[in-house]
Design an enzyme around this catalytic site. Structure first.
Site, mmCIF file in Angstrom:
data_model
loop_
_atom_site.group_PDB
_atom_site.id
_atom_site.type_symbol
_atom_site.label_atom_id
_atom_site.label_comp_id
_atom_site.label_asym_id
_atom_site.label_seq_id
_atom_site.Cartn_x
_atom_site.Cartn_y
_atom_site.Cartn_z
ATOM 1 N N SER A 42 44.705 40.801 38.564
ATOM 2 C CA SER A 42 45.302 41.776 37.637
ATOM 3 C C SER A 42 46.395 42.575 38.341
ATOM 4 O O SER A 42 47.312 43.069 37.701
ATOM 5 C CB SER A 42 44.224 42.710 37.071
ATOM 6 O OG SER A 42 43.415 43.186 38.110
ATOM 7 N N TYR A 43 46.317 42.702 39.657
ATOM 8 C CA TYR A 43 47.421 43.434 40.319
ATOM 9 C C TYR A 43 47.810 42.809 41.649
ATOM 10 O O TYR A 43 48.291 43.475 42.555
ATOM 11 C CB TYR A 43 47.045 44.912 40.493
ATOM 12 C CG TYR A 43 45.736 45.143 41.193
ATOM 13 C CD1 TYR A 43 44.532 45.088 40.479
ATOM 14 C CD2 TYR A 43 45.666 45.379 42.547
ATOM 15 C CE1 TYR A 43 43.321 45.281 41.114
ATOM 16 C CE2 TYR A 43 44.459 45.573 43.189
ATOM 17 C CZ TYR A 43 43.288 45.508 42.471
ATOM 18 O OH TYR A 43 42.088 45.696 43.107
ATOM 19 N N SER A 44 47.569 41.499 41.750
ATOM 20 C CA SER A 44 47.981 40.831 42.997
ATOM 21 C C SER A 44 48.299 39.366 42.719
ATOM 22 O O SER A 44 47.820 38.799 41.733
ATOM 23 C CB SER A 44 46.843 40.903 44.020
ATOM 24 O OG SER A 44 45.722 40.160 43.537
ATOM 25 N N ASP A 111 43.152 34.098 55.851
ATOM 26 C CA ASP A 111 42.851 32.673 56.080
ATOM 27 C C ASP A 111 43.307 31.863 54.873
ATOM 28 O O ASP A 111 43.081 32.281 53.725
ATOM 29 C CB ASP A 111 41.324 32.483 56.163
ATOM 30 C CG ASP A 111 40.767 32.639 57.559
ATOM 31 O OD1 ASP A 111 41.452 32.243 58.512
ATOM 32 O OD2 ASP A 111 39.660 33.186 57.672
ATOM 33 N N GLU A 117 38.537 25.861 45.501
ATOM 34 C CA GLU A 117 37.312 26.534 45.046
ATOM 35 C C GLU A 117 36.127 25.562 45.016
ATOM 36 O O GLU A 117 36.286 24.385 44.664
ATOM 37 C CB GLU A 117 37.504 27.041 43.614
ATOM 38 C CG GLU A 117 38.595 28.039 43.413
ATOM 39 C CD GLU A 117 38.814 28.308 41.923
ATOM 40 O OE1 GLU A 117 39.681 29.115 41.608
ATOM 41 O OE2 GLU A 117 38.108 27.710 41.083
ATOM 42 N N ASP A 156 30.758 40.524 42.937
ATOM 43 C CA ASP A 156 31.337 39.573 41.973
ATOM 44 C C ASP A 156 31.274 38.150 42.540
ATOM 45 O O ASP A 156 32.230 37.381 42.444
ATOM 46 C CB ASP A 156 32.793 39.948 41.653
ATOM 47 C CG ASP A 156 33.287 39.223 40.403
ATOM 48 O OD1 ASP A 156 34.514 39.145 40.206
ATOM 49 O OD2 ASP A 156 32.441 38.688 39.645
ATOM 50 N N ASP A 174 37.822 37.545 47.828
ATOM 51 C CA ASP A 174 38.015 38.521 46.756
ATOM 52 C C ASP A 174 37.040 39.687 46.819
ATOM 53 O O ASP A 174 36.068 39.765 46.060
ATOM 54 C CB ASP A 174 37.946 37.849 45.374
ATOM 55 C CG ASP A 174 38.749 38.678 44.379
ATOM 56 O OD1 ASP A 174 39.023 38.201 43.265
ATOM 57 O OD2 ASP A 174 39.116 39.820 44.747
HETATM 58 N N1 LIG Z 1 41.818 37.400 45.391
HETATM 59 C C1 LIG Z 1 41.952 36.959 46.611
HETATM 60 O O1 LIG Z 1 41.796 37.681 47.594
HETATM 61 C C2 LIG Z 1 42.281 35.517 46.760
HETATM 62 N N2 LIG Z 1 42.536 34.742 45.691
HETATM 63 N N3 LIG Z 1 42.784 33.509 46.136
HETATM 64 C C3 LIG Z 1 43.060 32.419 45.192
HETATM 65 C C4 LIG Z 1 42.052 32.475 44.046
HETATM 66 C C5 LIG Z 1 42.226 31.365 43.053
HETATM 67 C C6 LIG Z 1 41.188 31.513 41.944
HETATM 68 N N4 LIG Z 1 39.836 31.547 42.472
HETATM 69 C C7 LIG Z 1 39.631 32.560 43.494
HETATM 70 C C8 LIG Z 1 40.633 32.422 44.617
HETATM 71 C C9 LIG Z 1 42.688 33.472 47.494
HETATM 72 C C10 LIG Z 1 42.360 34.742 47.916
HETATM 73 C C11 LIG Z 1 42.094 35.096 49.342
HETATM 74 C C12 LIG Z 1 42.735 34.138 50.284
HETATM 75 C C13 LIG Z 1 42.803 32.712 49.799
HETATM 76 C C14 LIG Z 1 42.882 31.651 50.705
HETATM 77 N N5 LIG Z 1 43.023 30.387 50.277
HETATM 78 C C15 LIG Z 1 43.047 30.142 48.948
HETATM 79 N N6 LIG Z 1 43.173 28.859 48.587
HETATM 80 C C16 LIG Z 1 43.193 28.218 47.426
HETATM 81 C C17 LIG Z 1 43.565 26.837 47.422
HETATM 82 C C18 LIG Z 1 43.587 26.118 46.257
HETATM 83 C C19 LIG Z 1 43.241 26.712 44.977
HETATM 84 C C20 LIG Z 1 42.841 28.132 45.026
HETATM 85 C C21 LIG Z 1 42.826 28.862 46.194
HETATM 86 N N7 LIG Z 1 42.963 31.121 48.008
HETATM 87 C C22 LIG Z 1 42.833 32.395 48.417
#
Ligand SMILES: NC(=O)c1nn(CC2CCNCC2)c2c1CCc1cnc(N=C3C=CCC=C3)nc1-2
Length: 319
Positions: A42-44, A111, A117, A156, A174
């Protein structure tokens, strides 16, 4: 907002005399090349990014200052950074390397989880067998145990927030809605007595509800998330890996909440008995009576499963 970490890069500059000099400067957005969007909140927005100097790949979470202020999310942003700064030493948790900012945005360098997922893998295979469920379940549990030992409640947990690295090992992410306890040692189910001293104001603690299918009954009835709330979500995840769907799912959020508070769920035929017993002991309405982590680790379903460092050196089973 105090930036974290002192990652520096060497930059060639010309000094006052016109001589070329190497200057060490704090890393910034220009030190990275940004690639595809990995996810949007929602904000990132989270981007794939490569450090131009070292070629190391990261995920960089970018938060727009104007939007954070407008949406009054400053508390969430600081909680997430404080949480990530507490959770630095575990292979099962996405690591924050450093942060920096520019005029418009805040940047978290995290990282990269190139495996995506856990939910994505589950959707491809339909369901996991017991061996895979045991492997991923053990890693998630090991990470939850570390989080709780550092006084962090995720609040969550769900398969979308369980990511996988290039070795198909779990990385939980997250922490924007996490709850930080001032006393990490408070026994499960009694953390709420820390309410007055916890690091965020009550309005934030009271207002947040996780994702419908995984939210615990105590969060729906008395707004109090506790360590045991993460173990409720753990029970839902174990069920989902083996059944291919979450235990509580209805046509609307309200109907899903009804099923949760009434403990209305069934096991599909063929659900493994040991896993069924474990899930039944996690999906207990009273958080104080829910199985504690130590007892989950000793449960028959995890018989023979090693935890701790060895768990993270084990090759992921074939999916
Ligand atoms: N909200 C976060 O901090 C975050 N969100 N993502 C991607 C989201 C996609 C939807 N489901 C939850 C994660 C990340 C991070 C941390 C840091 C982070 C590190 N690697 C990935 N890698 C992905 C690779 C392929 C598909 C989705 C994520 N994604 C993230």
């Amino acid at each position: 907002w105090k930036d974290k970490g002192a990652a520096v890069s060497m930059r060639r500059e010309v000094d006052a005399t016109g001589k070329a000099v190497l200057k060490s400067v704090k890393k910034g957005v220009r030190d990275f090349s940004f690639g595809r969007v990995l996810g949007e909140g929602s904000y990132s927005t989270v981007y794939f990014a490569t450090d131009r100097q070292t070629l190391k790949e990261y995920a960089i979470k970018v938060l727009e200052k104007r939007h954070i202020i407008k949406e009054r999310k400053i508390k969430y942003v600081n909680i997430e950074k404080d949480t990530l700064n507490r959770l630095t030493e575990h292979p099962g948790i996405v690591r924050l390397y450093y942060t920096f900012q520019d005029e418009n945005s805040l940047y978290y360098v995290l990282d990269l989880c190139s495996g995506g997922e856990l939910l994505g893998i589950l959707k491809k295979t339909g369901t996991f067998d017991e061996e895979c469920t045991r492997f991923f379940g053990a890693q998630i549990l090991d990470a939850i145990e570390y989080m709780h030992s550092r006084g962090v409640i995720h609040r969550d947990l769900k398969p979308e927030n369980v990511l996988l690295d290039d070795q198909m090992h779990v990385k939980i992410t997250d922490f924007g809605t996490a709850r930080l306890l001032t006393d990490p040692r408070a026994p499960p189910g009694q953390e709420s007595s820390q309410r007055g001293k916890e690091q965020q104001d009550d309005s934030r603690a009271a207002s947040f509800v996780g994702t419908a299918e995984y939210v615990s009954p105590e969060l729906l009835t008395n707004k109090n998330a506790c360590k045991a709330s993460d173990l409720w979500a753990f029970g839902c995840i174990i069920y989902q890996l083996l059944a291919g769907r979450p235990p509580f799912k209805a046509g609307s959020e309200y109907l899903t909440f009804q099923k949760i508070v009434n403990l209305e769920y069934e096991f599909p035929p063929g659900f493994p008995p040991a896993a069924r017993d474990l899930v039944e002991r996690c999906l207990v309405l009273d958080p104080a009576r829910r199985l504690a982590i130590e007892h989950i680790k000793n449960h028959e379903f995890f018989a023979g499963q090693q935890f701790g460092k060895i768990l993270w050196r084990t090759k992921a089973p074939r999916l």
